[in-house]
Design a protein around this motif. Structure first.
Motif, PDB file in Angstrom:
ATOM      1  N   THR A 223     -15.192   1.774   3.894  1.00 29.40           N
ATOM      2  CA  THR A 223     -14.226   1.433   4.924  1.00 29.40           C
ATOM      3  C   THR A 223     -12.833   1.767   4.405  1.00 29.40           C
ATOM      4  OG1 THR A 223     -13.281  -0.359   6.268  1.00 29.40           O
ATOM      5  CG2 THR A 223     -14.123  -0.974   4.105  1.00 29.40           C
ATOM      6  N   THR A 224     -11.966   2.251   5.285  1.00 28.04           N
ATOM      7  CA  THR A 224     -10.619   2.634   4.861  1.00 28.04           C
ATOM      8  C   THR A 224      -9.686   1.436   4.747  1.00 28.04           C
ATOM      9  OG1 THR A 224     -10.006   3.087   7.169  1.00 28.04           O
ATOM     10  CG2 THR A 224     -10.808   4.946   5.843  1.00 28.04           C
ATOM     11  N   GLU A 225     -10.109   0.271   5.242  1.00 31.47           N
ATOM     12  CA  GLU A 225      -9.277  -0.928   5.162  1.00 31.47           C
ATOM     13  C   GLU A 225      -9.324  -1.502   3.739  1.00 31.47           C
ATOM     14  OE1 GLU A 225      -6.723  -3.705   5.613  1.00 31.47           O
ATOM     15  OE2 GLU A 225      -7.141  -2.393   7.340  1.00 31.47           O
ATOM     16  N   LEU A 226      -8.155  -1.717   3.147  1.00 35.28           N
ATOM     17  CA  LEU A 226      -8.097  -2.196   1.763  1.00 35.28           C
ATOM     18  C   LEU A 226      -7.679  -3.651   1.633  1.00 35.28           C
ATOM     19  CD1 LEU A 226      -6.378   0.869   0.030  1.00 35.28           C
ATOM     20  CD2 LEU A 226      -8.822   0.449   0.382  1.00 35.28           C
ATOM     21  N   LYS A 227      -7.011  -4.215   2.639  1.00 31.71           N
ATOM     22  CA  LYS A 227      -6.447  -5.553   2.485  1.00 31.71           C
ATOM     23  C   LYS A 227      -7.064  -6.611   3.393  1.00 31.71           C
ATOM     24  CE  LYS A 227      -1.938  -3.927   0.852  1.00 31.71           C
ATOM     25  NZ  LYS A 227      -0.464  -3.926   1.086  1.00 31.71           N
ATOM     26  N   ASP A 228      -7.308  -6.277   4.646  1.00 32.87           N
ATOM     27  CA  ASP A 228      -7.814  -7.257   5.600  1.00 32.87           C
ATOM     28  C   ASP A 228      -9.313  -7.472   5.368  1.00 32.87           C
ATOM     29  OD1 ASP A 228      -8.750  -8.654   7.872  1.00 32.87           O
ATOM     30  OD2 ASP A 228      -7.101  -7.878   9.092  1.00 32.87           O
ATOM     31  N   THR A 229      -9.653  -8.575   4.712  1.00 31.92           N
ATOM     32  CA  THR A 229     -11.052  -8.808   4.336  1.00 31.92           C
ATOM     33  C   THR A 229     -11.951  -9.015   5.554  1.00 31.92           C
ATOM     34  OG1 THR A 229     -10.602 -11.172   4.021  1.00 31.92           O
ATOM     35  CG2 THR A 229     -10.468  -9.748   2.077  1.00 31.92           C
ATOM     36  N   GLU A 230     -11.383  -9.478   6.666  1.00 33.67           N
ATOM     37  CA  GLU A 230     -12.207  -9.677   7.856  1.00 33.67           C
ATOM     38  C   GLU A 230     -12.654  -8.339   8.442  1.00 33.67           C
ATOM     39  OE1 GLU A 230     -14.621 -11.566  10.201  1.00 33.67           O
ATOM     40  OE2 GLU A 230     -13.425 -12.543   8.626  1.00 33.67           O
ATOM     41  N   ILE A 231     -11.769  -7.345   8.427  1.00 32.19           N
ATOM     42  CA  ILE A 231     -12.150  -6.003   8.892  1.00 32.19           C
ATOM     43  C   ILE A 231     -13.201  -5.412   7.958  1.00 32.19           C
ATOM     44  CG2 ILE A 231     -11.335  -3.635   9.207  1.00 32.19           C
ATOM     45  CD1 ILE A 231      -8.681  -4.781  10.161  1.00 32.19           C
ATOM     46  N   ILE A 232     -12.991  -5.570   6.657  1.00 33.31           N
ATOM     47  CA  ILE A 232     -13.958  -5.057   5.670  1.00 33.31           C
ATOM     48  C   ILE A 232     -15.318  -5.694   5.883  1.00 33.31           C
ATOM     49  CG2 ILE A 232     -14.518  -4.922   3.212  1.00 33.31           C
ATOM     50  CD1 ILE A 232     -11.395  -5.067   2.743  1.00 33.31           C
ATOM     51  N   TRP A 249     -20.435   1.624   0.062  1.00 27.56           N
ATOM     52  CA  TRP A 249     -19.432   2.020  -0.918  1.00 27.56           C
ATOM     53  C   TRP A 249     -18.224   1.093  -0.887  1.00 27.56           C
ATOM     54  CZ3 TRP A 249     -18.147   7.858  -1.719  1.00 27.56           C
ATOM     55  CH2 TRP A 249     -19.288   8.528  -2.161  1.00 27.56           C
ATOM     56  N   SER A 250     -17.562   1.011  -2.026  1.00 30.20           N
ATOM     57  CA  SER A 250     -16.275   0.325  -2.155  1.00 30.20           C
ATOM     58  C   SER A 250     -15.356   1.237  -2.948  1.00 30.20           C
ATOM     59  CB  SER A 250     -16.457  -1.013  -2.879  1.00 30.20           C
ATOM     60  OG  SER A 250     -15.245  -1.462  -3.436  1.00 30.20           O
ATOM     61  N   ILE A 251     -14.061   1.229  -2.591  1.00 30.50           N
ATOM     62  CA  ILE A 251     -13.075   2.006  -3.357  1.00 30.50           C
ATOM     63  C   ILE A 251     -11.917   1.142  -3.826  1.00 30.50           C
ATOM     64  CG2 ILE A 251     -13.600   4.284  -2.383  1.00 30.50           C
ATOM     65  CD1 ILE A 251     -11.217   3.808  -0.433  1.00 30.50           C
ATOM     66  N   HIS A 252     -11.997  -0.170  -3.569  1.00 37.36           N
ATOM     67  CA  HIS A 252     -10.947  -1.096  -3.998  1.00 37.36           C
ATOM     68  C   HIS A 252     -11.597  -2.437  -4.304  1.00 37.36           C
ATOM     69  CE1 HIS A 252      -7.365  -3.658  -3.934  1.00 37.36           C
ATOM     70  NE2 HIS A 252      -6.653  -2.539  -4.070  1.00 37.36           N
ATOM     71  N   PRO A 253     -11.152  -3.120  -5.364  1.00 44.38           N
ATOM     72  CA  PRO A 253     -11.765  -4.415  -5.710  1.00 44.38           C
ATOM     73  C   PRO A 253     -11.772  -5.423  -4.559  1.00 44.38           C
ATOM     74  CG  PRO A 253     -10.379  -3.661  -7.510  1.00 44.38           C
ATOM     75  CD  PRO A 253     -10.158  -2.695  -6.380  1.00 44.38           C
TER      76      PRO A 253
END
Length: 327
Positions: A223-232, A249-253
């Motif tokens: 997912t391209t969202e990096l900050k909004d955990t609800e979207i993720i 996949w994940s690209i950010h902790p």
């Protein structure tokens, strides 16, 4: 008492049970950061050292050697650090494999093969990998994860899924959309478009169906969202519930735990699975009843895989089941 792995898969091979997240890291700094987080959270996610996009031009050897060194380091407590090599058209893909297998083959859980344009491309890299393993006297075959991100790979996805040694099919959304030369809008690279555009939906369904039919894990794109955990979390939930993907996949902790939480089995199903499997083991895997319904080895396989996925996502498994099956 016989373990379900020794009883339930006498004819068919067990379905791979992998951590719910495949976390990509390209630089040494980011891989080290991911290792620290893995030590804190446990083996709920894999780390993939990216030797394709992570390596600077001209520094491919040094990058692969760095990745191999981290895989062999004491910080790798769970042996769940794989690597992505260059694609089959790149001049360094075989060098990547040779470095990684010679230096770290004993601890490599998988290698990821990007951008094949056909099943033949995957076979070429698989054959080279097997030859390198043999030359190194490795004594084991390293599973491969194959990125489906081209028209040709999607066309051959059923053949690719059926190849011996393939453990996961990963959907590469960004390259897939880009390969349509503007026919698919950029909005399909993120939500909700990625779950609604017919050509993307078709690809996701075809990959998931081929993988699950052939006993391979379907892995969803990032997912391209990096900050909004609800979207993720919602992206991972839709991937799991609507398209059957068991890994992402994940690209950010920040993305790791929301994905894990979305892909975990339902807790009530985990409790039922534990009780059914305990009763089945007590009967030496003969038919049993639970809540007024009959269960046999077919349903035991379903509940065992569910319980194994719960375990790999660090869910709270009832104590007796944990002691019997994961002790």
């Amino acid at each position: 008492m016989r373990h379900p792995k020794d009883v339930l898969f006498a004819v068919e091979r067990p379905f791979p049970v992998l951590p719910a997240v495949d976390h990509y890291a390209g630089s040494e700094k980011l891989i080290q950061k991911a290792l620290q987080l893995q030590q804190e959270l446990g083996s709920v996610f894999d780390i993939t050292c990216d030797c394709e996009d992570g390596a600077h031009a001209g520094a491919e050897r040094e990058h692969a050697e760095m990745a191999a060194g981290l895989i062999m380091s004491e910080a790798n407590r769970f042996n769940r650090i794989g690597a992505r090599v260059h694609d089959v058209t790149h001049s360094h893909w075989q060098q990547d494999m040779e470095i990684l297998v010679r230096a770290a083959g004993a601890r490599l859980p998988f290698l990821t093969l990007p951008k094949p344009c056909s099943a033949a491309d995957v076979q070429t890299q698989l054959a080279a990998l097997r030859q390198i393993e043999k030359q190194c006297g490795l004594g084991r075959e390293i599973p491969v994860h194959v990125l489906i991100e081209t028209h040709g790979a999607l066309r051959d996805v059923w053949q690719i899924a059926a190849l011996p040694g393939v453990e996961s099919l990963d959907f590469g959304l960004m390259d897939f959309v880009s390969g349509h030369h503007g026919a698919i809008p950029a909005s399909a690279m993120k939500s909700p478009g990625q779950f609604e555009h017919p050509l993307v939906v078709r690809a996701k369904c075809e990959i998931s169906a081929a993988a699950l039919t052939c006993g391979v894990v379907p892995t969803h794109n990032v997912t391209t969202e990096l900050k909004d955990t609800e979207i993720i979390r919602n992206d991972a939930h839709r991937a799991r519930r609507e398209f059957g993907y068991l890994r992402m996949w994940s690209i950010h902790p920040n993305q790791i735990m929301p994905i894990v939480e979305a892909i975990r089995p339902d807790f009530s199903e985990v409790e039922a699975a534990a009780e059914i499997l305990i009763a089945a083991q007590d009967k030496d895997w003969g038919p049993t009843q639970y809540a007024g319904k009959l269960h046999d080895r077919a349903s035991y396989r379903y509940f065992w895989e569910l319980l194994a996925r719960a375990h790999v996502t660090s869910m709270d498994i009832p104590g007796e089941a944990r002691r019997r099956f994961f002790g």
